[in-house]
Design an enzyme around this catalytic site. Sequence first.
Site, PDB file in Angstrom:
ATOM      1  N   THR A  91      -8.687   6.551  -2.860  1.00  0.00           N
ATOM      2  CA  THR A  91      -9.981   6.021  -2.948  1.00  0.00           C
ATOM      3  C   THR A  91     -11.053   7.171  -3.049  1.00  0.00           C
ATOM      4  O   THR A  91     -12.284   7.185  -3.756  1.00  0.00           O
ATOM      5  CB  THR A  91     -10.648   4.838  -2.131  1.00  0.00           C
ATOM      6  OG1 THR A  91     -10.412   5.126  -0.899  1.00  0.00           O
ATOM      7  CG2 THR A  91      -9.813   3.579  -2.597  1.00  0.00           C
ATOM      8  N   LYS A 130       0.086  14.570   0.918  1.00  0.00           N
ATOM      9  CA  LYS A 130      -1.419  15.221   0.559  1.00  0.00           C
ATOM     10  C   LYS A 130      -1.574  16.470   0.158  1.00  0.00           C
ATOM     11  O   LYS A 130      -2.442  16.701  -0.704  1.00  0.00           O
ATOM     12  CB  LYS A 130      -2.435  14.387   1.354  1.00  0.00           C
ATOM     13  CG  LYS A 130      -2.772  12.770   1.397  1.00  0.00           C
ATOM     14  CD  LYS A 130      -3.692  12.169   2.152  1.00  0.00           C
ATOM     15  CE  LYS A 130      -3.644  10.874   2.339  1.00  0.00           C
ATOM     16  NZ  LYS A 130      -4.339  10.171   1.476  1.00  0.00           N
ATOM     17  N   LYS A 173      -9.546  13.759   3.458  1.00  0.00           N
ATOM     18  CA  LYS A 173      -8.611  12.484   3.556  1.00  0.00           C
ATOM     19  C   LYS A 173      -7.583  12.881   4.846  1.00  0.00           C
ATOM     20  O   LYS A 173      -7.691  14.068   5.298  1.00  0.00           O
ATOM     21  CB  LYS A 173      -7.776  12.473   2.358  1.00  0.00           C
ATOM     22  CG  LYS A 173      -6.951  13.927   1.858  1.00  0.00           C
ATOM     23  CD  LYS A 173      -6.304  13.811   0.619  1.00  0.00           C
ATOM     24  CE  LYS A 173      -7.130  13.850  -0.574  1.00  0.00           C
ATOM     25  NZ  LYS A 173      -7.328  12.646  -1.139  1.00  0.00           N
ATOM     26  N   ARG A 174      -7.038  11.899   5.298  1.00  0.00           N
ATOM     27  CA  ARG A 174      -6.141  12.214   6.447  1.00  0.00           C
ATOM     28  C   ARG A 174      -5.143  13.375   5.961  1.00  0.00           C
ATOM     29  O   ARG A 174      -4.950  13.547   5.034  1.00  0.00           O
ATOM     30  CB  ARG A 174      -5.103  10.798   6.605  1.00  0.00           C
ATOM     31  CG  ARG A 174      -5.870   9.658   7.275  1.00  0.00           C
ATOM     32  CD  ARG A 174      -6.486  10.219   8.470  1.00  0.00           C
ATOM     33  NE  ARG A 174      -5.240  10.258   9.628  1.00  0.00           N
ATOM     34  CZ  ARG A 174      -5.007   9.234  10.488  1.00  0.00           C
ATOM     35  NH1 ARG A 174      -5.805   8.098  10.749  1.00  0.00           N
ATOM     36  NH2 ARG A 174      -3.953   9.375  11.365  1.00  0.00           N
ATOM     37  N   HIS A 209       0.831  -1.200  -0.047  1.00  0.00           N
ATOM     38  CA  HIS A 209       0.104   0.014  -0.025  1.00  0.00           C
ATOM     39  C   HIS A 209       0.843   1.198  -0.035  1.00  0.00           C
ATOM     40  O   HIS A 209       0.378   2.397  -0.157  1.00  0.00           O
ATOM     41  CB  HIS A 209      -0.913   0.008   1.297  1.00  0.00           C
ATOM     42  CG  HIS A 209      -2.095  -0.891   1.076  1.00  0.00           C
ATOM     43  ND1 HIS A 209      -3.393  -0.322   0.541  1.00  0.00           N
ATOM     44  CD2 HIS A 209      -2.385  -2.052   1.557  1.00  0.00           C
ATOM     45  CE1 HIS A 209      -4.176  -1.367   0.401  1.00  0.00           C
ATOM     46  NE2 HIS A 209      -3.626  -2.486   1.019  1.00  0.00           N
ATOM     47  N   LYS A 262     -14.948   8.086  -5.192  1.00  0.00           N
ATOM     48  CA  LYS A 262     -16.130   8.326  -4.577  1.00  0.00           C
ATOM     49  C   LYS A 262     -16.672   9.864  -5.013  1.00  0.00           C
ATOM     50  O   LYS A 262     -17.894   9.793  -4.994  1.00  0.00           O
ATOM     51  CB  LYS A 262     -16.172   8.325  -2.868  1.00  0.00           C
ATOM     52  CG  LYS A 262     -15.576   7.158  -2.219  1.00  0.00           C
ATOM     53  CD  LYS A 262     -14.865   7.374  -0.676  1.00  0.00           C
ATOM     54  CE  LYS A 262     -14.301   6.287  -0.201  1.00  0.00           C
ATOM     55  NZ  LYS A 262     -13.506   6.767   1.216  1.00  0.00           N
TER      56      LYS A 262
END
Length: 817
Positions: A661, A559, A553-554, A362, A665
């Site tokens: 992901t 990110k 998101k986290r 991952h 969505k």
Amino acid sequence: MVGSVPLRPGAVRQALVDRLERSLGKSLAQATRRDIYDALSLAVREELAERWIATCNRVEKARVKRVCYLSMEFLLGRSLVNALSSFDNGLIDEVRDTLRTLGHELEQVAAEEEDPGLGNGGLGRLAACFLDSLATLGYAATGYGIRYDYGIFTQVIDPEGAQREVASSWLAQHNFWERGYGGVRYRVRFGGRCQSMRDQDGRIRHEWVETQDVWAVGYDLLIPGNRSPTVNHLRLWSGRGIIPFRIEAFNAGNYAGAVSEQIDAKNLSRVLYPDDSTPQGKELRFKQQYFFVSASLQDLLTQHLADRRPLKELPHAIAIQLNDTHPAMTIVELMHLLVDIHGVEWADAWQITREVCSYTNHTLLPEALETWPVSLFERLLPRHLQIIYQINRDFLEEVSSRYPQDLERRRRMSLINEDGDRRVRMAYLSVIGSHRINGVAKLHSRLMQETIFADFAQMWPERFTNVTNGIAVRRWLKQANPGLAALLTEKLGSAWENDLEDLERLKWAVDDVEFQQRFRAIKLANKQRLADTIERLLDVRVNPEALFDVQVKRIHEYKRQLLNLLYVVVRYLRILDDPAANLVPRVVIIAGKAAPGYHMAKSIIKLINNVAHTINNDARIADKLKLCFLPDYDVSLAQEIMPAADLSQQISTAGMEASGTGNMKLSLNGALTIGTLDGANIEICEAVGRDNIFIFGMTEQEVVARRAQGYSPVRVMQANSELKRALEKIDSGYFTPGNISDSRVVTDRLLSDGEHFMVLADFDAYAAAQEEVDALFAQPQEWTRKSVLNALSMGPFSSDRSITEYANNIWSIKPVL
Ligand SMILES: *Cc1c(COP(=O)(O)O)cnc(C)c1O
């Protein structure tokens, strides 16, 4: 339950009253919303239980191969609506109507349920989507994990804007979805020492003795398939002491001693480690990993032997998937059980193990590649260390025969990292013990083979593959966006629920004005609902007509929430410069938790909240710009946000997001993506077409090249006056008047030489892409056209597609149906 009224169409009210009166001892008149929830959950669970038993019988009779999905995390979300809407008989509509006659809304009743937060983020949610797809497609599957008393913390934002973590127990109120009983339990051992001796046949047998043991007690959550007779289960292990409560100690006044073994055992399943991208070098986490792996393997071997099947047939009966390296001890524990307990020859056991196991990687982040000190194995799992050494000897012999004289390669590939304190490389163990190793998006799978596993991919290229992640259509469209779901079903029938590619048939509607209008009206209603939630949570009113710009998101530097924030500040300053300018009004929505020990991530949250406070209270800005940080991002909040988004921010540094992901969505719910060529964004771009997505920034190769040149953020800043001004504004403490250092830690990091996530390097391209977003949003019909196109193009991103690929290419399993 003899005589109870089953929950069937035509009998919802009776079924509800029956559970209220007979199980809960409440009359309808006395019933609170919680009672209604309890009664309904009981009735639904009975339906599931019946189907679950039927599924077990079918699986047993058909003797089909079963997949066991081992994961430290499962982020399930709420169960009630998921179960109700899985029934293929329109039951949910009658439930909704019946509740209305009683003065309740189904959505509010459902919100009585705590989210079981047994995961951190994407990895845990993926496991939950996969269980949904496995049941929907009719595969026999069991999820295995840990029944944490305290799942992911509840995130609270304090008055200074900082994250505070509050322990949250999803089990505080009775959980009706668990089928908990003492029936399934296994002994899990720790510590002790090894001894070897010869058995009657003269073979050396290894024994592990004088161990300290605990019970792993199994609890099942039932997993319904959508419009499918299959109900599978997720078996979660809870720790219990084996030595009973010691009454003598208690009587002697030693209250703590009387329960200490109980406490040690229960600590094994007490908390979820609140991080999924750095290894927690904690002994308890090591024990958790072995604890759930050992219990799960004992469980599946027990079932296999109960079916009277020989162990050499295990690869035809079971496929084990390792979700990241957290369950990597599976390789060693299976060898231990087969060789030491069941007397299988080493070579046969190794062949079985490798045929049964496969591993999903991952992350490529070096800090997330798990290793455990040899000394920890020595102390807690001495026999397993012997087994690891033996696996390593056999493996390095293979390396030597393939690459004679290449000692450097042997050193590189060894299971033991000999630099510094000796450590076991869990990712290598997972690779060596698996017949398939997959990444989770095309780019990630390629990079995985070129970087962290290059030596292994060279040796066994046929074992490496890709399975791009996917999402459960049921939760992320059918349940999250009932308005859009109804429109799609009206046009297509409901086949899309279990076959997302079916949406392609609606592509004609992309240019249909009536369809566009209805699509837009649904989006607006979803935005209105989210606006109400924002007002309730933050006391900020936002305009539902504005562009809803979402990054959820986290919180992590890779990110790049800071790229988003910098642009928000730039926009803010632009509006102050020219209050009359005709800008597209925006509501920027950010949500996500930071790992409690990740200080930079927590500083980022604090800065976001402080900038938000300034902007949202600046009367000159009015509706032109709002910044909203929604606290406590979890599956249920995600289900509210996704359907209301116009723009989806997927802006990680290229090469760092394995798949993502959230991107899927959001696009499925009609948001346009602004994103880098990273993870599954690349495949989303291929699916929707380059004209229907805002791609910007450095490619993975450009990131590598730029880094090699020597990246200087200060030079980037000097070249862009708007960016410079925004950074200076933040650095000056303008947004954090109480405490300049709150901002400065962030600006210092962004401007530090060679800053690893290269936030500023992509700023120009990002700002330019955002201008394109504005321009398109100003043309509502064009925007809606692309939005519809995005939703209808998400066929490949259903987790049903991912699971079908795993089933065919990795597990070799067939549906039971
Ligand atoms: C989907 C999801 C994630 C993963 O989001 P990414 O954008 O892929 O990182 C994390 N948390 C929750 C609650 C989710 O539903």
